[in-house]
Design a protein around this motif. Structure first.
Motif, PDB file in Angstrom:
ATOM      1  N   ARG A 183      10.731  -3.173  13.858  1.00  0.00           N
ATOM      2  CA  ARG A 183      12.140  -2.800  13.995  1.00  0.00           C
ATOM      3  C   ARG A 183      13.020  -4.017  13.810  1.00  0.00           C
ATOM      4  NH1 ARG A 183      11.323   1.265  18.114  1.00  0.00           N
ATOM      5  NH2 ARG A 183      10.938   3.146  16.887  1.00  0.00           N
ATOM      6  N   VAL A 185       0.889  -1.150   0.000  1.00  0.00           N
ATOM      7  CA  VAL A 185       0.000   0.000   0.000  1.00  0.00           C
ATOM      8  C   VAL A 185       0.931   1.204   0.000  1.00  0.00           C
ATOM      9  CG1 VAL A 185      -1.889   1.155   1.179  1.00  0.00           C
ATOM     10  CG2 VAL A 185      -1.662  -1.323   1.326  1.00  0.00           C
ATOM     11  N   ASP A 239       0.933   4.435  -0.104  1.00  0.00           N
ATOM     12  CA  ASP A 239       0.815   5.630   0.728  1.00  0.00           C
ATOM     13  C   ASP A 239       1.139   5.359   2.185  1.00  0.00           C
ATOM     14  OD1 ASP A 239      -0.039   7.231  -1.332  1.00  0.00           O
ATOM     15  OD2 ASP A 239      -2.106   6.562  -1.110  1.00  0.00           O
ATOM     16  N   MET A 240       1.153   4.089   2.552  1.00  0.00           N
ATOM     17  CA  MET A 240       1.303   3.794   3.971  1.00  0.00           C
ATOM     18  C   MET A 240       2.766   3.611   4.334  1.00  0.00           C
ATOM     19  SD  MET A 240      -1.950   1.632   5.113  1.00  0.00           S
ATOM     20  CE  MET A 240      -3.564   2.402   5.059  1.00  0.00           C
ATOM     21  N   ARG A 256      -7.603   0.305  10.653  1.00  0.00           N
ATOM     22  CA  ARG A 256      -6.491   0.172   9.734  1.00  0.00           C
ATOM     23  C   ARG A 256      -6.892  -0.687   8.528  1.00  0.00           C
ATOM     24  NH1 ARG A 256      -0.533  -1.044  11.264  1.00  0.00           N
ATOM     25  NH2 ARG A 256      -0.818   0.691  12.677  1.00  0.00           N
ATOM     26  N   ASP A 278      -7.234   1.794   0.176  1.00  0.00           N
ATOM     27  CA  ASP A 278      -6.068   2.261  -0.558  1.00  0.00           C
ATOM     28  C   ASP A 278      -5.666   1.280  -1.642  1.00  0.00           C
ATOM     29  OD1 ASP A 278      -3.568   3.286  -1.339  1.00  0.00           O
ATOM     30  OD2 ASP A 278      -3.332   4.225   0.599  1.00  0.00           O
ATOM     31  N   ASN A 279      -5.571   0.008  -1.316  1.00  0.00           N
ATOM     32  CA  ASN A 279      -5.137  -0.981  -2.312  1.00  0.00           C
ATOM     33  C   ASN A 279      -5.835  -2.316  -2.060  1.00  0.00           C
ATOM     34  OD1 ASN A 279      -3.841  -2.699  -4.041  1.00  0.00           O
ATOM     35  ND2 ASN A 279      -1.811  -1.863  -3.664  1.00  0.00           N
ATOM     36  N   ARG A 322      14.545   6.141   6.742  1.00  0.00           N
ATOM     37  CA  ARG A 322      14.687   7.118   7.812  1.00  0.00           C
ATOM     38  C   ARG A 322      13.968   6.665   9.072  1.00  0.00           C
ATOM     39  NH1 ARG A 322      11.911  11.444   6.088  1.00  0.00           N
ATOM     40  NH2 ARG A 322      11.408  10.429   4.138  1.00  0.00           N
ATOM     41  N   GLY A 323      13.329   5.506   9.037  1.00  0.00           N
ATOM     42  CA  GLY A 323      12.605   5.028  10.199  1.00  0.00           C
ATOM     43  C   GLY A 323      11.388   4.257   9.752  1.00  0.00           C
ATOM     44  N   GLU A 353       3.902  -3.938  17.772  1.00  0.00           N
ATOM     45  CA  GLU A 353       4.045  -3.733  16.339  1.00  0.00           C
ATOM     46  C   GLU A 353       5.393  -3.077  16.031  1.00  0.00           C
ATOM     47  OE1 GLU A 353       1.477  -0.734  14.706  1.00  0.00           O
ATOM     48  OE2 GLU A 353       1.298  -1.792  12.793  1.00  0.00           O
ATOM     49  N   ARG A 354       5.705  -2.004  16.775  1.00  0.00           N
ATOM     50  CA  ARG A 354       6.971  -1.301  16.543  1.00  0.00           C
ATOM     51  C   ARG A 354       8.158  -2.218  16.753  1.00  0.00           C
ATOM     52  NH1 ARG A 354       4.714   3.350  18.932  1.00  0.00           N
ATOM     53  NH2 ARG A 354       5.400   2.639  20.967  1.00  0.00           N
ATOM     54  N   MET A 373      15.008   8.908  19.068  1.00  0.00           N
ATOM     55  CA  MET A 373      14.578   8.273  17.808  1.00  0.00           C
ATOM     56  C   MET A 373      13.064   8.417  17.634  1.00  0.00           C
ATOM     57  SD  MET A 373      15.820   6.509  15.223  1.00  0.00           S
ATOM     58  CE  MET A 373      15.027   5.752  13.838  1.00  0.00           C
ATOM     59  N   ASN A 433       8.374   4.722  10.193  1.00  0.00           N
ATOM     60  CA  ASN A 433       7.190   5.493   9.800  1.00  0.00           C
ATOM     61  C   ASN A 433       7.372   6.188   8.456  1.00  0.00           C
ATOM     62  OD1 ASN A 433       5.465   4.889  11.939  1.00  0.00           O
ATOM     63  ND2 ASN A 433       6.609   6.281  13.260  1.00  0.00           N
ATOM     64  N   LEU A 462      10.345  11.370  15.036  1.00  0.00           N
ATOM     65  CA  LEU A 462       9.453  10.685  14.100  1.00  0.00           C
ATOM     66  C   LEU A 462       8.017  11.096  14.351  1.00  0.00           C
ATOM     67  CD1 LEU A 462      10.794   7.067  13.868  1.00  0.00           C
ATOM     68  CD2 LEU A 462      10.627   8.767  12.084  1.00  0.00           C
ATOM     69  N   HIS A 472       0.514  -1.168  19.587  1.00  0.00           N
ATOM     70  CA  HIS A 472       1.530  -0.407  18.865  1.00  0.00           C
ATOM     71  C   HIS A 472       2.936  -0.713  19.330  1.00  0.00           C
ATOM     72  CE1 HIS A 472      -1.001   2.184  16.382  1.00  0.00           C
ATOM     73  NE2 HIS A 472      -1.895   2.021  17.330  1.00  0.00           N
ATOM     74  N   SER A 482       2.770  -4.790   8.958  1.00  0.00           N
ATOM     75  CA  SER A 482       1.765  -5.414   9.814  1.00  0.00           C
ATOM     76  C   SER A 482       0.495  -5.770   9.046  1.00  0.00           C
ATOM     77  CB  SER A 482       1.444  -4.535  11.020  1.00  0.00           C
ATOM     78  OG  SER A 482       0.979  -3.294  10.594  1.00  0.00           O
ATOM     79  N   LYS A 489       5.947   0.437   8.578  1.00  0.00           N
ATOM     80  CA  LYS A 489       5.329  -0.272   9.696  1.00  0.00           C
ATOM     81  C   LYS A 489       3.951  -0.802   9.309  1.00  0.00           C
ATOM     82  CE  LYS A 489       3.405   2.004  13.039  1.00  0.00           C
ATOM     83  NZ  LYS A 489       3.278   3.002  14.095  1.00  0.00           N
ATOM     84  N   GLU A 490       3.151   0.083   8.733  1.00  0.00           N
ATOM     85  CA  GLU A 490       1.782  -0.326   8.407  1.00  0.00           C
ATOM     86  C   GLU A 490       1.771  -1.423   7.343  1.00  0.00           C
ATOM     87  OE1 GLU A 490      -0.672   3.764   9.322  1.00  0.00           O
ATOM     88  OE2 GLU A 490       0.547   3.627   7.517  1.00  0.00           O
ATOM     89  N   ALA A 531      -3.796  -5.607  -2.872  1.00  0.00           N
ATOM     90  CA  ALA A 531      -2.799  -5.991  -1.879  1.00  0.00           C
ATOM     91  C   ALA A 531      -3.482  -6.509  -0.627  1.00  0.00           C
ATOM     92  CB  ALA A 531      -1.901  -4.800  -1.538  1.00  0.00           C
TER      93      ALA A 531
END
Lengths: 499, 322
Positions: A377, A344, A346-347, B194, B201-202, A388-389, A372-373, B1, A391, B5, A369, A354, A350-351, B205
């Motif tokens: 990671r 996807v 645009d996401m 979500r 969106d897709n 860059r991360g 998930e993080r 970090m 997100n 973000l 969350h 998952s 992370k998104e 997928a």
């Protein structure tokens, strides 16, 4: 037939964003010949044709028709110069009849009105010239794929062209329909029309062409006279001689079977498909574009309905499958087109990761969350996804990193069968290597992998066993060490039947 | 970090909301220069309450937009009109009866949404057409049940949505704020939210990742219908009476408010807070035009032109961002 070229392209250069796709390509065709244009996927055939068609603009080089230089700026320019195209997927108006599709945009007029009588009369003449049975009054939407192609040829002929270019015309056709097409092509050449013929199918090329030009990595390598050459020589020119391959090997050949495909038939796979996969094995599925590899995957993962036959996954038998059922049984799919099917865009990283793992990050109805993080990671570290991360939106990543995100999504599920459909397309060399290593280490840890590719070098690098597909059938099977690239290409292009 | 973000994510969200925040501020200042009465506590309270009604409709519309597949719900106004007329026909003397009536109107809306969803997903009717047909069916049904009679005598409990709790804040306003906050949290923080965004969106997928795309999409229409059902009930409590087709305008306004709030009609992207701001923009606009004593006909024309301009700038800025 004279030696004077009717069309010649000289020193054509084309780049996209700094990458040179065509590097001083020369290509010329004579009056009334069938001239094949060959090359691996990505060699530059399509780009060259798109420049000729006025879809892309060349950066450098010159194009001559009958010795006069022409300037191609829009799709109308080649038509005026007498060059027509039969595309693989013709653009037709489904609700118009055959005659009006032929004269679409160039309807003959009588006074200010469209001369419908003349349209039917002229259409009838053109259709007769190619010897087809389709009626000028039939609606385009009622035609078969082969008939649509004939209509598209008729439309090309309505411009009275000197040159017609066919792009992979036989890909969607059955055996009989291919014979019809060849008849049409020989009628064209008898009338002094030149045919440019793009195809992956070596047997066809050797049947109908007089000369063959081979492109490789954006360069014109050679032009051969078909009568004086051999398929081996052509394949050699397509691949280049400097390819080193070191087949990988050694896996436990006595491991249990984790996936068994028994006589599967779907709407896209008219003939039965059978194969099996052992624990920890990497099975290469080789074939050129359109050979039916993706269709096999779609059947395995429950996207296309299975009309006959059955699947056995980890000793459980299924007659009908769906993506979620296959996922529950440990099958994972990295699809061919990661933009349309895998991610996807645009996401965030992370998104996306998952996406297939929502249930393992649950906290009542909420997303856990923190978990998930942590998981994301870990995975992005394991696969060294550079960003860059977590997100960061995946649309901002390079092709290689995007593919790693898709891989991470599935690896979190710890699949027992991993299907990779062209996983290295649009991926840079470094990331390619990482993907090969990942496949190797996954296999060592007991994951079975189906690795689909149209690059033979790649198949040899990763696969323990290779299946070759041609025209939607599995036509050959080899242990990794028991074959070479030329043989593989010969079978995948239909030159040779597998022994 | 983690901290930087988070900041980038938040500034991005605010950037989407920024245009509507600016427009709200500009309209408030413009209104204030026209007349001191405009920024009186009484007038602002009334504006907030009217906006809250639209917020419900916009939230419903937003859910369907988010679900993608050219999703749109043109039956929102019809559902609201239906529950505004049919809701008060139920006995509402006690709080228990009121709760029962509320659940009933939500269920009525949800059934309409379910039919929308099934028509779109099972019969593959385009959402635009399916929901338009549905709105006509709903009007027929309403006419059949009420025989065209308006709802006049309302229970005190229902009229209670007009009560002022704090200065400027009415009961209905609180309902609106709670609804938007809940919807936003569900979208951002829950799996259901979500999944909705991913499917929007897709869908390809999403399907290949095992999500049941059709089910999620139908659920979006059910939610939309349920919220619209509730909104109609609040509308009659606010207005004090109801007539046929009284909520017609909410369909278009909800579409406009959602888009002004930054929701993508293509699906997958949007926010309910944005939709609420969009609603506020539209209500402020109407209020100012009323204050200028512009006749109703001209008001609609001006409103339409301004809407077109706002939507144009919104879709353009989307392209610029890409």
């Amino acid at each position: 037939m004279t030696d004077e070229p009717v069309l010649s392209m000289e020193g054509i250069v084309k780049g996209f964003g700094g990458i040179v796709v065509l590097d001083r390509v020369d290509f010329s065709v004579r009056r009334g010949e069938v001239h094949a244009l060959m090359g691996e996927n990505g060699a530059g055939k399509s780009t060259l044709m798109k420049i000729l068609a006025g879809i892309y603009h060349k950066d450098d080089g010159r194009i001559f028709v009958e010795g006069r230089e022409i300037n191609i700026k829009s799709p109308n320019d080649p038509i005026r110069a007498g060059i027509a195209f039969v595309h693989q997927h013709p653009n037709l108006v489904p609700m118009f009849d055959v005659a009006h599709n032929i004269f679409l945009g160039q309807e003959p007029l009588r006074g200010r009105r469209v001369d419908h009588k003349k349209i039917y009369a002229e259409a009838g003449k053109i259709l007769a010239a190619i010897g087809t049975a389709i009626s000028p009054h039939a609606l385009a939407r009622d035609l078969t794929v082969a008939e649509r192609q004939e209509l598209s040829i008729a439309r090309a002929l309505s411009f009275a062209p000197r040159v017609i270019a066919f792009d992979e015309p036989t890909a969607p056709l059955s055996f009989k329909e291919v014979e019809r097409l060849f008849e049409v092509i020989s009628r064209l050449t008898k009338n002094n029309v030149t045919v440019i013929y793009i195809s992956h199918r070596m047997d066809e090329i050797f049947r109908i062409s007089e000369r063959i030009t081979v492109l490789r990595n954006g360069k014109s390598i050679t032009t051969l006279t078909t009568k004086e050459t051999t398929p081996d020589e052509v394949i050699h020119a397509m691949l280049g001689s400097d390819i080193a391959f070191n087949p990988k090997s050694v896996y436990d050949e006595t491991g249990e079977t984790v996936l068994k495909v028994e006589g599967i038939v779907t709407k896209n796979l008219p003939q039965t498909i059978d194969f099996s996969l052992r624990r920890g094995e990497v099975l290469g599925l080789f074939g050129l574009v359109g050979a039916g590899r993706t269709e096999v995957v779609r059947a395995l993962f429950g996207v296309d309905r299975i009309n006959a036959g059955a699947l056995e996954v980890n000793d459980r038998r299924f007659g009908a499958v769906s993506p979620s059922l296959m996922m529950r049984n440990g099958v994972a799919l990295v699809p061919e087109d990661r933009h349309a099917l895998g991610l996807v865009m645009d996401m965030t990283i992370k998104e996306n990761i998952s996406l297939a793992n929502m249930n393992s990050f649950k906290l009542g109805p909420f997303i856990n969350h923190a978990r998930e993080r942590a998981a994301v990671r870990g995975l992005s570290h394991q696969l060294s996804i550079k960003s860059r991360g977590i997100n960061t939106p995946v649309s901002s990543l390079s092709g290689g990193n995007q593919q790693k995100v898709v891989l991470a999504k599935w690896l979190h599920r710890r699949p027992s069968v991993l299907i990779l459909d062209e996983p290295t397309v649009g991926v840079d060399v470094g990331a390619k290597g990482e993907i090969y290593n990942l496949v190797n280490s996954l296999a060592k840890s007991g994951v079975s992998v189906i690795f689909i590719s149209s690059e033979p070098e790649e198949i040899f690098r990763v696969a323990d066993r290779i299946l070759v597909m041609y025209r939607r059938r599995i036509v050959g099977e080899f242990q990794a060490g028991a074959t070479d690239i030329k043989k593989l290409m010969a079978i995948a292009t239909g030159v040779q039947a597998a022994s | 970090m983690e901290w930087p973000l988070k900041r980038t994510v938040n500034t991005k969200n605010i950037r989407v909301l920024l245009p509507s925040i600016v427009v709200v501020a500009v309209l408030l200042i413009f209104g204030a220069t026209l007349s001191g009465r405009f920024i009186s506590v009484r007038n602002l309270g009334s504006i907030l309450m009217t906006a809250s009604l639209l917020v419900f409709a916009t939230t419903a519309q937003n859910i369907v937009f988010l679900s993608g597949n050219n999703g749109i719900d043109l039956s929102i106004g019809a559902v609201m009109s239906m529950t505004a007329l049919v809701g008060p026909m139920m006995p509402i003397g006690t709080p228990v009866e009121f709760a029962f009536a509320t659940l009933t109107v939500i269920a009525m809306g949800a059934v309409c949404g379910l039919l929308n969803g099934l028509g779109i997903r099972v019969l593959s009717i385009p959402p635009l057409i399916m929901t338009l047909i549905m709105s006509n069916v709903i009007y027929g049904f309403t006419l059949f049940v009420t025989k065209g009679r308006p709802a006049m005598e309302l229970s005190k409990i229902l009229l209670g949505v007009n009560k002022t709790v704090f200065p400027m804040i009415r009961v209905l306003t609180i309902c609106g704020v709670v609804a938007v906050a809940a919807a936003e949290i569900i979208l951002r923080k829950t799996r259901a939210g979500r999944k909705l965004a991913i499917v929007g969106d897709n869908p390809n997928a999403a399907g290949l990742c095992g999500l049941r795309v059709s089910l999620i999409s139908v659920a979006a229409y059910v939610c939309s219908g349920g919220i619209a059902g509730f909104a109609g009930f609040m509308l009659v409590g606010y207005a004090g009476s109801a007539i046929m087709r009284m909520a017609d305008s909410y369909t278009l306004l909800s579409v406009a408010a959602a888009i002004i709030g930054g929701t993508s009609v293509a699906g997958g992207r949007g926010s309910f807070v944005g939709g609420a701001l969009g609603s506020l923009v539209l209500i402020l606009l109407t209020s100012i035009l009323q204050m200028l004593n512009i006749p109703q006909g001209a008001r609609f024309v001006i409103q339409g032109v301004l809407l077109a301009v706002i939507l144009l700038t919104n879709t353009r800025s989307e392209k610029l961002r890409q």
